[in-house]
Write a protein that holds these residues in place. Structure first.
Motif, PDB file in Angstrom:
ATOM      1  N   GLU A  90       8.514   4.789   3.844  1.00  0.00           N
ATOM      2  CA  GLU A  90       8.172   3.971   5.010  1.00  0.00           C
ATOM      3  C   GLU A  90       7.153   2.921   4.595  1.00  0.00           C
ATOM      4  O   GLU A  90       6.164   3.231   3.933  1.00  0.00           O
ATOM      5  CB  GLU A  90       7.613   4.856   6.128  1.00  0.00           C
ATOM      6  N   HIS A  91       7.396   1.676   4.970  1.00  0.00           N
ATOM      7  CA  HIS A  91       6.563   0.544   4.578  1.00  0.00           C
ATOM      8  C   HIS A  91       6.593   0.373   3.053  1.00  0.00           C
ATOM      9  O   HIS A  91       7.594   0.680   2.429  1.00  0.00           O
ATOM     10  CB  HIS A  91       5.149   0.692   5.134  1.00  0.00           C
ATOM     11  N   HIS A  92       5.515  -0.089   2.446  1.00  0.00           N
ATOM     12  CA  HIS A  92       5.540  -0.421   1.027  1.00  0.00           C
ATOM     13  C   HIS A  92       4.503   0.389   0.247  1.00  0.00           C
ATOM     14  O   HIS A  92       3.524   0.882   0.809  1.00  0.00           O
ATOM     15  CB  HIS A  92       5.281  -1.921   0.814  1.00  0.00           C
ATOM     16  N   ILE A  93       4.746   0.488  -1.065  1.00  0.00           N
ATOM     17  CA  ILE A  93       3.811   1.150  -1.972  1.00  0.00           C
ATOM     18  C   ILE A  93       3.727   0.339  -3.257  1.00  0.00           C
ATOM     19  O   ILE A  93       4.664  -0.381  -3.616  1.00  0.00           O
ATOM     20  CB  ILE A  93       4.236   2.597  -2.299  1.00  0.00           C
ATOM     21  N   ALA A  94       2.597   0.450  -3.951  1.00  0.00           N
ATOM     22  CA  ALA A  94       2.395  -0.229  -5.233  1.00  0.00           C
ATOM     23  C   ALA A  94       2.317   0.822  -6.330  1.00  0.00           C
ATOM     24  O   ALA A  94       1.498   1.740  -6.257  1.00  0.00           O
ATOM     25  CB  ALA A  94       1.118  -1.062  -5.201  1.00  0.00           C
ATOM     26  N   VAL A  95       3.166   0.679  -7.341  1.00  0.00           N
ATOM     27  CA  VAL A  95       3.249   1.667  -8.421  1.00  0.00           C
ATOM     28  C   VAL A  95       2.795   1.026  -9.727  1.00  0.00           C
ATOM     29  O   VAL A  95       3.276  -0.053 -10.099  1.00  0.00           O
ATOM     30  CB  VAL A  95       4.685   2.204  -8.571  1.00  0.00           C
ATOM     31  N   ARG A  96       1.885   1.696 -10.406  1.00  0.00           N
ATOM     32  CA  ARG A  96       1.389   1.223 -11.700  1.00  0.00           C
ATOM     33  C   ARG A  96       1.507   2.344 -12.726  1.00  0.00           C
ATOM     34  O   ARG A  96       1.250   3.502 -12.411  1.00  0.00           O
ATOM     35  CB  ARG A  96      -0.073   0.778 -11.614  1.00  0.00           C
ATOM     36  N   ALA A  97       1.859   1.982 -13.943  1.00  0.00           N
ATOM     37  CA  ALA A  97       1.873   2.935 -15.053  1.00  0.00           C
ATOM     38  C   ALA A  97       0.619   2.734 -15.884  1.00  0.00           C
ATOM     39  O   ALA A  97       0.128   1.611 -16.032  1.00  0.00           O
ATOM     40  CB  ALA A  97       3.121   2.742 -15.910  1.00  0.00           C
ATOM     41  N   ALA A  98       0.107   3.823 -16.443  1.00  0.00           N
ATOM     42  CA  ALA A  98      -1.108   3.731 -17.248  1.00  0.00           C
ATOM     43  C   ALA A  98      -0.912   2.832 -18.456  1.00  0.00           C
ATOM     44  O   ALA A  98      -1.855   2.187 -18.925  1.00  0.00           O
ATOM     45  CB  ALA A  98      -1.535   5.131 -17.691  1.00  0.00           C
ATOM     46  N   ALA A  99       0.318   2.760 -18.961  1.00  0.00           N
ATOM     47  CA  ALA A  99       0.602   1.937 -20.132  1.00  0.00           C
ATOM     48  C   ALA A  99       0.776   0.467 -19.778  1.00  0.00           C
ATOM     49  O   ALA A  99       0.907  -0.378 -20.661  1.00  0.00           O
ATOM     50  CB  ALA A  99       1.865   2.444 -20.831  1.00  0.00           C
ATOM     51  N   THR A 100       0.774   0.152 -18.465  1.00  0.00           N
ATOM     52  CA  THR A 100       0.977  -1.213 -17.993  1.00  0.00           C
ATOM     53  C   THR A 100      -0.368  -1.815 -17.609  1.00  0.00           C
ATOM     54  O   THR A 100      -1.204  -1.124 -17.028  1.00  0.00           O
ATOM     55  CB  THR A 100       1.907  -1.215 -16.761  1.00  0.00           C
ATOM     56  N   PRO A 101      -0.619  -3.087 -17.886  1.00  0.00           N
ATOM     57  CA  PRO A 101      -1.881  -3.704 -17.463  1.00  0.00           C
ATOM     58  C   PRO A 101      -2.120  -3.508 -15.971  1.00  0.00           C
ATOM     59  O   PRO A 101      -1.194  -3.506 -15.169  1.00  0.00           O
ATOM     60  CB  PRO A 101      -1.667  -5.187 -17.802  1.00  0.00           C
ATOM     61  N   SER A 102      -3.381  -3.342 -15.605  1.00  0.00           N
ATOM     62  CA  SER A 102      -3.717  -3.017 -14.219  1.00  0.00           C
ATOM     63  C   SER A 102      -3.247  -4.077 -13.234  1.00  0.00           C
ATOM     64  O   SER A 102      -3.063  -3.798 -12.053  1.00  0.00           O
ATOM     65  CB  SER A 102      -5.231  -2.820 -14.085  1.00  0.00           C
ATOM     66  N   SER A 103      -3.043  -5.297 -13.695  1.00  0.00           N
ATOM     67  CA  SER A 103      -2.598  -6.358 -12.793  1.00  0.00           C
ATOM     68  C   SER A 103      -1.102  -6.298 -12.515  1.00  0.00           C
ATOM     69  O   SER A 103      -0.606  -6.963 -11.614  1.00  0.00           O
ATOM     70  CB  SER A 103      -2.943  -7.727 -13.389  1.00  0.00           C
ATOM     71  N   ALA A 104      -0.371  -5.531 -13.299  1.00  0.00           N
ATOM     72  CA  ALA A 104       1.081  -5.462 -13.156  1.00  0.00           C
ATOM     73  C   ALA A 104       1.462  -4.226 -12.354  1.00  0.00           C
ATOM     74  O   ALA A 104       1.241  -3.103 -12.785  1.00  0.00           O
ATOM     75  CB  ALA A 104       1.748  -5.429 -14.527  1.00  0.00           C
ATOM     76  N   ALA A 105       2.029  -4.425 -11.183  1.00  0.00           N
ATOM     77  CA  ALA A 105       2.458  -3.316 -10.336  1.00  0.00           C
ATOM     78  C   ALA A 105       3.831  -3.629  -9.776  1.00  0.00           C
ATOM     79  O   ALA A 105       4.188  -4.786  -9.568  1.00  0.00           O
ATOM     80  CB  ALA A 105       1.467  -3.078  -9.204  1.00  0.00           C
TER      81      ALA A 105
END
Length: 234
Positions: A116-131
């Motif tokens: 429901e609605h939106h979520i932001a997913v980040r991987a530890a191996a990905t730069p913090s600005s990239a979601a």
């Protein structure tokens, strides 16, 4: 296995790490719903565990094992007090931009699905600005190497486990067996390791995993032997 904590015996289901760190757990075959201090809800699948880390700045839930549906109290409510709601696993995190989402921890990967609605997913191996921003019905996996390709999934399919059905659509056999493992107290062992990456589709009632295993084994040309503490596919 039994662990002695604070003078009390606690069953660890063979996983002392989870037994020590978890604030809430479900046992094999048990679904459990927890209402947290801010009114958010964690609906645990069978054999799942979470640790709760709330402070003045952040509402963080650590999914230690298994799968859970999270219903986050919106950040702009008095109970949330402006604190983001985040679910972390070993290799990344999911932040609620809306309210509902599912996180599943596999052996080497995490699967996140928007409900429901939106979520932001980040991987530890990905730069913090990239979601990756997921809408309802979108899903993504991540592991120690980063985020994978976003896909779509019917929400009724993604939430079938809440209604007692385990649905698998073109999934690797080892992931299917790992999910079925949550619904049986004994171990499930696949003797032919070369079949682990083979993709299968199946619908298994959570209340009758044994029959589901028999059907899967038959389709793969395998046999099933059931012992007191283990079921072997060979």
């Amino acid at each position: 296995m039994v662990v002695l904590i604070g003078g009390l015996f606690a069953w660890s289901d063979g996983d002392p790490y989870t037994a020590v760190l978890a604030d809430y757990r479900s046992t094999a075959g048990q679904l459990r719903e927890i209402t947290l201090a801010d009114g958010s809800v964690a609906r645990l699948d069978a054999a799942s565990a979470i640790a709760v880390h709330y402070d003045d700045r952040l509402r963080r839930i650590e999914l230690l094992k298994g799968r859970a549906l999270f219903i986050a109290t919106p950040v702009d409510t008095p109970a949330a007090a402006g604190r983001p709601f985040v679910v972390t696993t070993a290799n990344g995190q999911t932040q609620a931009l809306g309210t509902q989402f599912i996180v599943e921890q596999l052996e080497e990967q995490t699967i996140v699905t928007g409900v429901e609605h939106h979520i932001a997913v980040r991987a530890a191996a990905t730069p913090s600005s990239a979601a990756v921003i997921l809408a309802p019905g979108q899903t993504v996996r991540y592991d120690a190497h980063g985020l994978q390709q976003t896909a779509t999934v019917p929400l009724a399919h993604a939430r079938a486990w809440e209604q007692g059905m385990l649905l698998f659509d073109d999934m690797p056999l080892h992931e299917v067996l790992a999910q079925l493992q949550r619904y049986t107290s004994g171990r499930i062992v696949l003797q032919k390791g070369e079949l682990k990456p083979r993709h299968i589709s199946a619908a298994v009632p959570a209340a009758d995993v044994g029959a589901g295993l028999q059907t899967i084994a038959s389709e793969l040309g395998l046999r099933v032997v059931r012992l007191p503490l283990v079921t072997v596919l060979y």
